[in-house]
Design a protein around this motif. Structure first.
Motif, PDB file in Angstrom:
ATOM      1  N   GLY A 178       0.999  -2.293  -8.538  1.00  0.00           N
ATOM      2  CA  GLY A 178      -0.162  -2.331  -9.426  1.00  0.00           C
ATOM      3  C   GLY A 178      -1.004  -1.077  -9.492  1.00  0.00           C
ATOM      4  N   TRP A 179      -0.752  -0.082  -8.618  1.00  0.00           N
ATOM      5  CA  TRP A 179      -1.617   1.092  -8.558  1.00  0.00           C
ATOM      6  C   TRP A 179      -0.813   2.386  -8.470  1.00  0.00           C
ATOM      7  CZ3 TRP A 179      -2.728  -3.568  -6.399  1.00  0.00           C
ATOM      8  CH2 TRP A 179      -3.967  -4.144  -6.737  1.00  0.00           C
ATOM      9  N   ASP A 180      -1.421   3.451  -8.995  1.00  0.00           N
ATOM     10  CA  ASP A 180      -0.788   4.769  -8.889  1.00  0.00           C
ATOM     11  C   ASP A 180      -0.797   5.275  -7.452  1.00  0.00           C
ATOM     12  OD1 ASP A 180      -0.241   5.230 -11.718  1.00  0.00           O
ATOM     13  OD2 ASP A 180      -2.423   5.353 -11.946  1.00  0.00           O
ATOM     14  N   GLY A 181      -1.793   4.887  -6.707  1.00  0.00           N
ATOM     15  CA  GLY A 181      -1.874   5.313  -5.313  1.00  0.00           C
ATOM     16  C   GLY A 181      -2.623   4.304  -4.468  1.00  0.00           C
ATOM     17  N   VAL A 182      -2.353   4.336  -3.159  1.00  0.00           N
ATOM     18  CA  VAL A 182      -3.058   3.486  -2.197  1.00  0.00           C
ATOM     19  C   VAL A 182      -3.513   4.346  -1.028  1.00  0.00           C
ATOM     20  CG1 VAL A 182      -2.861   1.609  -0.523  1.00  0.00           C
ATOM     21  CG2 VAL A 182      -1.836   1.354  -2.784  1.00  0.00           C
ATOM     22  N   LEU A 183      -4.782   4.221  -0.679  1.00  0.00           N
ATOM     23  CA  LEU A 183      -5.298   4.779   0.570  1.00  0.00           C
ATOM     24  C   LEU A 183      -5.463   3.591   1.506  1.00  0.00           C
ATOM     25  CD1 LEU A 183      -8.310   7.257   0.963  1.00  0.00           C
ATOM     26  CD2 LEU A 183      -7.356   5.833   2.753  1.00  0.00           C
ATOM     27  N   ASP A 184      -4.609   3.528   2.523  1.00  0.00           N
ATOM     28  CA  ASP A 184      -4.528   2.349   3.375  1.00  0.00           C
ATOM     29  C   ASP A 184      -5.391   2.521   4.628  1.00  0.00           C
ATOM     30  OD1 ASP A 184      -3.780  -0.078   4.420  1.00  0.00           O
ATOM     31  OD2 ASP A 184      -1.810   0.602   5.112  1.00  0.00           O
ATOM     32  N   ALA A 185      -6.706   2.401   4.453  1.00  0.00           N
ATOM     33  CA  ALA A 185      -7.619   2.551   5.585  1.00  0.00           C
ATOM     34  C   ALA A 185      -7.584   1.353   6.524  1.00  0.00           C
ATOM     35  CB  ALA A 185      -9.044   2.781   5.083  1.00  0.00           C
ATOM     36  N   ALA A 186      -7.063   0.215   6.053  1.00  0.00           N
ATOM     37  CA  ALA A 186      -7.006  -0.992   6.882  1.00  0.00           C
ATOM     38  C   ALA A 186      -5.670  -1.161   7.590  1.00  0.00           C
ATOM     39  CB  ALA A 186      -7.277  -2.223   6.020  1.00  0.00           C
ATOM     40  N   GLN A 187      -4.768  -0.211   7.428  1.00  0.00           N
ATOM     41  CA  GLN A 187      -3.452  -0.254   8.067  1.00  0.00           C
ATOM     42  C   GLN A 187      -2.679  -1.530   7.713  1.00  0.00           C
ATOM     43  OE1 GLN A 187      -3.204   1.268  12.213  1.00  0.00           O
ATOM     44  NE2 GLN A 187      -5.437   1.362  12.156  1.00  0.00           N
ATOM     45  N   LEU A 188      -2.618  -1.826   6.423  1.00  0.00           N
ATOM     46  CA  LEU A 188      -1.831  -2.968   5.977  1.00  0.00           C
ATOM     47  C   LEU A 188      -0.344  -2.652   5.929  1.00  0.00           C
ATOM     48  CD1 LEU A 188      -4.024  -4.462   3.107  1.00  0.00           C
ATOM     49  CD2 LEU A 188      -4.085  -4.955   5.555  1.00  0.00           C
TER      50      LEU A 188
END
Length: 298
Positions: free
Chosen positions: A200-210
């Motif tokens: 669904g997204w061009d990018g993800v910043l995974d600050a929650a470590q999913l």
């Protein structure tokens, strides 16, 4: 002087307040009389042995706000200047959780004039982490970005900075944080516990470590960036996968300090503790549920 250190790994009880020599600045360095120093999850990781160093005396603390009181040759700074800075060394004998700290000038910038020392001390590591993570993602204005853990210290700054970059931001966090995150620039909100839509997204910043769940939310050919090197999900579908290795950057830190003065970057303090009670501060950090950083005051 006094400093928070560890000589054995463990929980908050491993933190010791020790007597150490006052450091002397070398070429291109400044000594800062510490007024405030934020406590970050990386400090808990160092305390518990994530970065190794068994048997060494390791200093704690990455963030600092204070006043330059001595300069080394060629430092190009003046005693009396109020500054913020970041120490990026793992397993160094002295961190910023001390009464004085020496930093390279490339790690130091003017403090925001509008903030007190406690609030200013929360900025260096967290704003630089958010800024450099966005640079790694390399998204263009108008592209979509999902930020997990968006209400945390790094995540919230990422929301702010991504909004300023013209990205379309979706914040994933607790429902209680929706109003706050929309006020900081989130265009869309996803409640924690709801699985992001695949691709669904061009990018993800995974600050929650999913991890894999966050990576699955990236479209084919998009970008995924996490905050812990070595914990990246496996690449696939043409996705660029990276992890932040934060570095000191005086020029960017100065720019972020100016954004804080303009109210475009919000510093949040959850609680303050005397340096002498650093172990208690670590215990509170371990309990979780904080919005903003704990700050130690010598």
């Amino acid at each position: 002087m006094h400093a928070a250190t560890v000589s054995r790994f463990g929980g908050p009880e491993a933190v010791e307040i020790t007597e150490v020599p006052v450091p002397v600045p070398g070429p291109g360095q400044v000594r800062i009389k510490v007024a405030a120093a934020a406590l970050n999850p990386v400090d808990a990781a160092m305390r518990s042995g994530v970065f190794g160093g068994e048997g060494e005396r390791i200093g704690l603390g990455w963030d600092v706000a204070g006043t330059i009181d001595a300069v080394g040759p060629g430092a190009g700074a003046r005693p009396g200047d109020r500054v913020i800075g970041m120490s990026t060394g793992h397993r160094t004998p002295l961190g910023t959780h001390a009464e004085y700290v020496v930093l390279d000038t490339e790690a130091v910038a003017p403090a925001p004039a509008s903030l007190d020392d406690a609030h200013a001390a929360t900025l260096p590591l967290n704003t630089l982490s958010a800024d450099q993570s966005l640079a790694l993602l390399a998204l263009r204005p108008g592209q979509s970005l999902l930020i997990t853990g968006a209400a945390g210290a790094v995540g919230a700054h990422a929301v702010e900075l991504a909004h300023l970059r013209g990205l379309v931001v979706t914040a994933l966090a607790s429902p209680a944080d929706e109003e706050f995150l929309r006020s900081r620039g989130a265009d869309h909100f996803l409640p924690r516990g709801e699985k992001p839509a695949p691709g669904g997204w061009d990018g993800v910043l995974d600050a929650a470590q999913l991890g894999d769940d966050a990576s699955a939310a990236v479209r084919d050919g998009g970008a995924h960036v996490g905050l812990w090197p070595g914990r990246e999900p496996a690449p696939g579908r043409g996705i660029r996968v990276g992890a932040l290795d934060v570095r000191a950057d005086a020029e960017r830190l100065a720019a972020l300090s100016r954004l804080a003065d303009r109210g475009e970057v919000l510093a949040r303090v959850a609680a303050t503790y005397p340096l002498a009670e650093a172990a208690a501060a670590h215990a509170r950090l371990a309990e979780g549920g904080l919005r903003g950083r704990i700050v130690l005051v010598p």
